[in-house]
Design a protein around this motif. Structure first.
Motif, PDB file in Angstrom:
ATOM      1  N   GLY A   1       4.934  10.737  -5.630  1.00 44.94           N
ATOM      2  CA  GLY A   1       6.184  10.705  -6.464  1.00 44.94           C
ATOM      3  C   GLY A   1       7.364  10.424  -5.402  1.00 44.94           C
ATOM      4  N   ALA A   2       7.231   9.210  -4.578  1.00 46.98           N
ATOM      5  CA  ALA A   2       8.303   8.943  -3.786  1.00 46.98           C
ATOM      6  C   ALA A   2       8.716   7.362  -4.062  1.00 46.98           C
ATOM      7  N   ASP A   3       9.905   7.275  -3.721  1.00 49.53           N
ATOM      8  CA  ASP A   3      10.723   5.897  -3.895  1.00 49.53           C
ATOM      9  C   ASP A   3      10.109   4.867  -2.989  1.00 49.53           C
ATOM     10  N   VAL A   4       9.546   3.932  -2.789  1.00 44.07           N
ATOM     11  CA  VAL A   4       9.505   2.952  -1.864  1.00 44.07           C
ATOM     12  C   VAL A   4      10.565   2.165  -1.492  1.00 44.07           C
ATOM     13  N   HIS A   5      11.499   1.870  -2.496  1.00 40.83           N
ATOM     14  CA  HIS A   5      12.616   1.222  -1.818  1.00 40.83           C
ATOM     15  C   HIS A   5      13.481   1.999  -0.807  1.00 40.83           C
ATOM     16  N   GLN A   6      13.716   3.353  -1.023  1.00 33.83           N
ATOM     17  CA  GLN A   6      14.326   4.148  -0.105  1.00 33.83           C
ATOM     18  C   GLN A   6      13.439   4.086   1.272  1.00 33.83           C
ATOM     19  N   VAL A   7      11.947   4.377   1.166  1.00 34.80           N
ATOM     20  CA  VAL A   7      11.245   4.492   2.397  1.00 34.80           C
ATOM     21  C   VAL A   7      11.506   3.019   3.289  1.00 34.80           C
ATOM     22  N   ALA A   8      11.338   2.025   2.342  1.00 30.84           N
ATOM     23  CA  ALA A   8      11.578   0.596   3.153  1.00 30.84           C
ATOM     24  C   ALA A   8      12.772   0.542   3.864  1.00 30.84           C
ATOM     25  N   LYS A   9      13.932   0.938   2.876  1.00 33.96           N
ATOM     26  CA  LYS A   9      15.131   0.890   3.771  1.00 33.96           C
ATOM     27  C   LYS A   9      15.278   1.661   4.936  1.00 33.96           C
ATOM     28  N   ALA A  10      14.846   2.878   4.757  1.00 35.35           N
ATOM     29  CA  ALA A  10      14.975   3.848   6.012  1.00 35.35           C
ATOM     30  C   ALA A  10      13.997   3.180   7.146  1.00 35.35           C
TER      31      ALA A  10
ATOM     32  N   GLU B   1       0.927  -1.271   0.063  1.00 30.56           N
ATOM     33  CA  GLU B   1      -0.063   0.026   0.166  1.00 30.56           C
ATOM     34  C   GLU B   1       0.982   1.138   0.177  1.00 30.56           C
ATOM     35  N   ILE B   2       1.969   1.149   0.662  1.00 30.18           N
ATOM     36  CA  ILE B   2       2.875   2.189   0.756  1.00 30.18           C
ATOM     37  C   ILE B   2       3.553   2.535  -0.635  1.00 30.18           C
ATOM     38  N   ALA B   3       4.033   1.419  -1.419  1.00 33.94           N
ATOM     39  CA  ALA B   3       4.191   1.758  -2.775  1.00 33.94           C
ATOM     40  C   ALA B   3       3.221   2.290  -3.563  1.00 33.94           C
TER      41      ALA B   3
END
Ligand code: UDX
Length: 442
Positions: free
Chosen positions: A232-241, A223-225
């Motif tokens: 306009g955000a990058d889910v990989h960076q979100v998940a990583k952080a 859902e975040i993705a």
């Protein structure tokens, strides 16, 4: 120690061969004669890395045998593992027919003290029910103890998970039975595996709560993705952080087409059903299930938005199993995606390194054009879709693919390619939760 394992499916065979490797004498029992004959010839009925070698080694050293007769095996065993299938009953519940049949047969067979260990995933309350069935059907002087020992094996890594588990859960009300089962798992003490010893219901609940929580992480990141794509955000960076916060942890935050397999879909359904039965709603789990269904359908919309109206379009599907390194297609997102593509009028070409035969049971060769490799599947297609992240798809010759397709559209549902590189190569490319606008910012 002599052990009987009932059921040579995925859990039973890994457990049987693993226990033999721990030094036990194991006989694996299955009613299916052809399966037992094949196993005796060294043939493993499904693809699981390392299992063939493990079985071969232990057959050779004489500690692992196979058979179809329960009674003689049980007679010589102190411990009997139940590892029969517990399929969905089609109404959100679990079909316990096989477990019941085994419990009844065991009750008729035992003539001295035995420990019955349940490995099959069963709803909370089932182990107590097994104990009751056995007590009711055995003479009063014969004592049988039941232990709940849920499995946490990942397909594709099952041997490793059995040999080096994160924890072993044992639920029982008998100290004697617990001591015997702990003894079986003694090699794991040497590698300091934590043992969690509980009552029957708690052990059963641990299994469901663990799987439902992992499924929740996946639906949450999916859902975040989707929201990342919108803002306009990058889910990989979100998940990583997010994962760097030790309270959250980095695992199971990989977005994709939704979870599948023999466990998560079935176990989330069963937990939701249990909540309804006990009037204790599992609202989060109910939502996880519906988010997962929506995610699979959303992938088809994604394909259509890039490929155009799907009527008569040729779509190449790369990967059919629910995850890499397995031939298992149970509840695979590919089933929903392919079904919907066909319903919208598309022609589907498909390739999978291991799951083609299994998929053919669902979609025949008349419905799908099965191809022997990724390049032939891609040939002449209007869109190439990566549905399962098999390693061999990570290093495809994309130039070759681009030359053979009708239009250079690549939809990467597992985020295995770099969006910038795909753009450079001239592909109309999309993945899950990584809009190009977000990548431009860094
Ligand atoms: C799972 C549990 O991990 C295991 O402990 C349990 O006993 C059985 O169920 P398995 O079904 O083999 O194992 O696969 P797993 O690797 O957990 O993946 C399940 C599904 O979730 C796959 O479809 C996978 O693609 C998906 N997944 C997993 C994601 O979409 N994102 C992730 O971050 C992780």
């Amino acid at each position: 120690m002599h052990i009987t394992v009932i059921g040579t499916g995925y859990v039973g065979l890994v457990a049987g061969a693993g226990l033999a490797d721990f030094g036990m004498h194991v006989i694996c029992i299955d009613k299916d004669e052809s399966k037992i004959e094949a196993l005796e010839q060294g043939e493993i009925p499904f693809y699981e890395p390392g299992l063939k070698e493990l079985v071969e080694r232990n057959v050779k050293n004489g500690r692992l045998t196979f058979g179809t007769e329960l009674a003689p095996a049980v007679k010589q065993s102190l411990v009997i593992f139940i590892a029969v299938g517990t399929p969905s009953d089609g109404q959100g519940g679990v079909d316990l027919t096989f477990v019941k049949a085994v419990a009844e047969e065991l009750a008729e067979t035992v003539d001295e003290y035995k420990v019955v260990v349940t490995k099959s995933t069963v709803p909370v309350g089932t182990n107590r029910w097994i104990q009751e069935i056995i007590n009711k059907n055995t003479p009063a002087e014969i004592n049988v103890d039941v232990v709940s020992n849920p499995e946490f094996l990942r397909e594709g890594a099952a041997v490793e998970d059995f040999m080096r588990p994160n924890r072993v859960v044992l639920g029982s009300e008998s100290q004697q039975a617990l001591a015997i089962v702990k003894d079986i798992y003694r090699p794991l003490y040497l590698i300091e595996t934590p043992f969690v010893v509980t009552g029957l219901e708690t052990a059963e609940m641990i299994k469901y709560a663990s799987n439902a929580f992992l499924a929740t992480k996946i639906s949450f990141i999916n859902e975040i993705a989707n929201l990342c794509e919108a803002v306009g955000a990058d889910v990989h960076q979100v998940a990583k952080a997010m994962g760097l916060d030790r309270r959250i942890g980095p695992k199971f935050l990989h977005p994709g087409p939704g979870f599948g397999g023999s466990c998560f879909p079935k176990d989330t359904e069963a937990l939701a059903r249990l909540g309804r039965d006990y009037d204790s709603p599992m609202q989060i789990v109910e939502t996880v299930i519906s988010v997962n269904e929506a995610q699979k359908m959303r992938m088809v919309d994604k394909i259509e938005s890039l490929a155009g109206d799907l009527k008569s379009k040729r779509i190449a599907i790369l990967g059919l199993s629910f995850k890499p390194n397995t031939s298992d297609v149970r509840e695979s997102p590919a089933i929903t995606i392919v079904g919907e593509l066909l319903a919208r009028g598309a022609h589907v070409a498909a390739y999978d390194p291991a799951a083609e035969d299994e998929f053919k049971r669902i979609f025949s060769t008349e419905q799908i054009d099965y191809r022997p490799n990724a390049y032939e599947a891609a040939e002449g297609s209007d869109a190439v879709v990566v549905v399962t992240e098999w390693n061999e798809f990570r290093n495809l010759d994309l130039g070759r693919i681009k030359q053979s397709v009708k239009q250079p559209v690549l939809i990467d549902l597992r985020n295995i390619y770099d969006p910038r590189r795909m753009k450079e190569l001239g592909f109309d490319y999309t993945s899950v939760g990584r809009p190009l606008s977000a990548l431009k910012q860094c």
